[in-house]
Motif scaffolding. Structure first.
Motif, PDB file in Angstrom:
ATOM      1  N   HIS A 100       0.852  -1.187   0.000  1.00  0.00           N
ATOM      2  CA  HIS A 100       0.000   0.000   0.000  1.00  0.00           C
ATOM      3  C   HIS A 100       0.888   1.237   0.000  1.00  0.00           C
ATOM      4  CE1 HIS A 100       0.687  -0.122   4.417  1.00  0.00           C
ATOM      5  NE2 HIS A 100       0.365   1.146   4.420  1.00  0.00           N
TER       6      HIS A 100
ATOM      7  N   ILE B 218       0.784   5.936  -0.668  1.00  0.00           N
ATOM      8  CA  ILE B 218       0.059   7.160  -0.986  1.00  0.00           C
ATOM      9  C   ILE B 218       0.937   8.033  -1.868  1.00  0.00           C
ATOM     10  CG2 ILE B 218      -1.321   7.115   1.117  1.00  0.00           C
ATOM     11  CD1 ILE B 218       0.458   9.289   2.259  1.00  0.00           C
TER      12      ILE B 218
ATOM     13  N   LEU C 198      -6.030   4.048   6.719  1.00  0.00           N
ATOM     14  CA  LEU C 198      -6.368   4.699   5.451  1.00  0.00           C
ATOM     15  C   LEU C 198      -7.645   4.126   4.855  1.00  0.00           C
ATOM     16  CD1 LEU C 198      -2.781   4.931   3.910  1.00  0.00           C
ATOM     17  CD2 LEU C 198      -4.176   6.845   4.731  1.00  0.00           C
TER      18      LEU C 198
ATOM     19  N   THR D 226     -11.136   6.437   4.243  1.00  0.00           N
ATOM     20  CA  THR D 226     -11.590   6.596   2.851  1.00  0.00           C
ATOM     21  C   THR D 226     -12.804   5.739   2.529  1.00  0.00           C
ATOM     22  OG1 THR D 226     -10.060   4.862   2.089  1.00  0.00           O
ATOM     23  CG2 THR D 226      -9.270   7.153   2.030  1.00  0.00           C
TER      24      THR D 226
ATOM     25  N   SER E 186      -7.423   1.873  -6.024  1.00  0.00           N
ATOM     26  CA  SER E 186      -6.985   3.172  -5.538  1.00  0.00           C
ATOM     27  C   SER E 186      -8.187   4.047  -5.240  1.00  0.00           C
ATOM     28  CB  SER E 186      -6.072   3.848  -6.570  1.00  0.00           C
ATOM     29  OG  SER E 186      -6.701   3.933  -7.841  1.00  0.00           O
TER      30      SER E 186
ATOM     31  N   ARG F  80      -9.201   8.295  -3.689  1.00  0.00           N
ATOM     32  CA  ARG F  80      -8.705   9.612  -3.312  1.00  0.00           C
ATOM     33  C   ARG F  80      -8.748   9.793  -1.799  1.00  0.00           C
ATOM     34  NH1 ARG F  80      -9.622  14.639  -7.316  1.00  0.00           N
ATOM     35  NH2 ARG F  80      -9.021  13.635  -9.265  1.00  0.00           N
ATOM     36  N   LEU F  81      -7.824  10.646  -1.319  1.00  0.00           N
ATOM     37  CA  LEU F  81      -7.739  10.961   0.101  1.00  0.00           C
ATOM     38  C   LEU F  81      -7.677  12.474   0.246  1.00  0.00           C
ATOM     39  CD1 LEU F  81      -7.225   9.857   3.068  1.00  0.00           C
ATOM     40  CD2 LEU F  81      -4.793  10.178   2.568  1.00  0.00           C
TER      41      LEU F  81
ATOM     42  N   LEU G  50      -6.959  12.882   5.627  1.00  0.00           N
ATOM     43  CA  LEU G  50      -5.588  12.644   6.060  1.00  0.00           C
ATOM     44  C   LEU G  50      -5.392  13.085   7.506  1.00  0.00           C
ATOM     45  CD1 LEU G  50      -2.706  11.759   5.495  1.00  0.00           C
ATOM     46  CD2 LEU G  50      -2.247  14.020   4.537  1.00  0.00           C
TER      47      LEU G  50
ATOM     48  N   ASN H   6       5.394   6.254   8.138  1.00  0.00           N
ATOM     49  CA  ASN H   6       4.136   6.676   7.529  1.00  0.00           C
ATOM     50  C   ASN H   6       3.584   7.905   8.227  1.00  0.00           C
ATOM     51  OD1 ASN H   6       3.246   4.581   5.396  1.00  0.00           O
ATOM     52  ND2 ASN H   6       3.967   3.329   7.089  1.00  0.00           N
TER      53      ASN H   6
ATOM     54  N   TRP I  37       3.018  11.501   6.515  1.00  0.00           N
ATOM     55  CA  TRP I  37       1.655  12.031   6.479  1.00  0.00           C
ATOM     56  C   TRP I  37       1.615  13.443   7.055  1.00  0.00           C
ATOM     57  CZ3 TRP I  37      -1.852   7.499   8.660  1.00  0.00           C
ATOM     58  CH2 TRP I  37      -1.770   6.392   7.798  1.00  0.00           C
TER      59      TRP I  37
ATOM     60  N   LEU J 294      -4.446  13.619  -3.766  1.00  0.00           N
ATOM     61  CA  LEU J 294      -3.707  12.585  -3.061  1.00  0.00           C
ATOM     62  C   LEU J 294      -4.457  11.279  -3.225  1.00  0.00           C
ATOM     63  CD1 LEU J 294      -1.296  11.953  -1.184  1.00  0.00           C
ATOM     64  CD2 LEU J 294      -2.803  12.406   0.750  1.00  0.00           C
TER      65      LEU J 294
ATOM     66  N   VAL K 298      -4.631   7.028  -2.398  1.00  0.00           N
ATOM     67  CA  VAL K 298      -4.210   5.864  -1.630  1.00  0.00           C
ATOM     68  C   VAL K 298      -4.354   4.645  -2.528  1.00  0.00           C
ATOM     69  CG1 VAL K 298      -4.518   4.499   0.463  1.00  0.00           C
ATOM     70  CG2 VAL K 298      -5.097   6.924   0.476  1.00  0.00           C
TER      71      VAL K 298
END
Length: 364
Positions: free
Chosen positions: A30, A32, A73, A77, A85, A87-88, A93, A113, A117, A130, A132
């Protein structure tokens, strides 16, 4: 902060609690990243967006590690799928940072991470989304370009390269290129990045392309001066060498060369990718540079169009050299950095063209 997870066991228990509501398949990979806005010198923005609309610049990828960050995450989301995938947003976030922050109490492991972030939370995102990316099975086919890009980055090992370090790989599917062997023999101390050449200051000299160190030409007569100076030095350096190499770089977010910048494709259509570098200047973005080489039969004026584009800052990161890389000539918007085989050769070139040197004490 009301919660503190001080041990690895407490972090694992937090993961179990987080996953109870997910009902998902744990990802193997995974990460971002941003889909960057394209700012390309001399390139129409609409065309550039079409060229690069699917590319993602990862700022953090994880391979079989930190599953709690993946679960967090997915929670913020609403992701419940396997590979894909999503969006974030900045608010999401911020929520993810708050959910993961109790893990900092555990000193047994680092928390990269969370660190990254927090760093990107403070960026000006503007219109850069952004993304994920989750990958539950790296061996399974995927038509999601972000999943494919994640696999490529992880496979390269780019995430393990220390910040600021340049690591070199052969182009994917290739065993190596002879030019890389020549470079490592001639110039093992520097990467083929034009602004890195001055690190070898005992063999480096900078020559300016206009009188009084003026940076940009404003008239055809000034362009003529720029080209005269470039061609004069290249003629001196090449001697009887009839063929020159033109090395260019394409900064990208995947180790796999796919397409070249249109202006470079137009100027140097026969460019061949000979190595892939970890690009050190976009930390924490996990960027790459694809190095291309074109073979040029020299004659006066042969490179004038290219050199004029460089003078206008429409093309950057160019190095001109003979096939044996005995010297390197890196034009830029304002002049050229020259690297010679030894200090004596550098001094001789500098003495012949003292009127083209900078008055800066460091020679810049």
């Amino acid at each position: 902060m009301s919660q503190r997870w001080s041990t690895l066991r407490e972090i694992e228990e937090a993961l179990v609690r987080c996953e109870q509501d997910l009902g998902w398949e744990r990802p193997v990979l995974h990460g971002i990243g941003f889909i960057p806005r394209v700012i390309e010198h001399g390139l129409d923005a609409t065309i550039a967006s079409v060229v690069l609309e699917w590319e993602i610049g990862f700022v953090r990828v994880n391979a079989r590690e930190d599953l709690l960050s993946a679960a967090v995450l997915a929670t913020v989301t609403g992701w419940r799928g396997g590979s894909g995938s999503v969006r974030l947003g900045q608010a999401q976030l911020a929520e993810a940072i708050g959910m993961l922050a109790p893990a900092e109490a555990c000193r047994e492991v680092e928390h990269p991470n969370l660190r990254i972030w927090r760093e990107i939370q403070g960026w000006e995102w503007e219109d850069d989304p952004l993304i994920v990316v989750f990958d539950a099975d790296p061996d399974a086919p995927s038509d999601d370009p972000h999943v494919i890009a994640l696999r490529e980055v992880v496979l390269s090992g780019r995430q393990s390269v220390p910040s600021g370090e340049v690591r070199v790989w052969p182009p994917p599917g290739a065993d190596g290129h002879r030019l890389q062997e020549v470079w490592e023999t001639r110039w093992p101390q520097v990467a083929p990045i034009s602004h890195h050449l001055r690190r070898l200051d005992d063999r480096w000299v900078r020559l300016h392309s206009l009188p009084d160190s003026k940076r940009y030409a404003d008239s055809e007569s000034e362009y003529a001066t720029v080209l005269h100076r470039h061609n004069t030095i290249l003629d001196e350096l090449r001697g009887d060498t009839a063929e020159l190499l033109v090395i260019t770089l394409e900064v990208a977010f995947t180790p796999v060369p796919r397409r070249r910048t249109p202006i470079l494709q137009d100027r140097l259509p026969d460019g061949e990718c000979w190595s892939v570098l970890s690009w050190p200047d976009l930390d924490p973005e996990l960027a790459f540079a694809h190095t291309y080489v074109s073979h040029i039969a020299w004659k006066p004026g042969r490179l004038d169009r290219l050199l004029r584009e460089v003078a206008d800052d429409r093309i950057t990161n160019v190095i001109i050299a003979p096939p044996d890389l005995a010297w390197l000539y890196a034009p830029y918007d304002g002049g050229a950095d020259v690297l010679l085989a030894n200090t004596a050769q550098r001094d001789a070139l500098r003495d012949r063209h003292r009127q083209w040197l900078s008055s800066h004490p460091a020679g810049l």
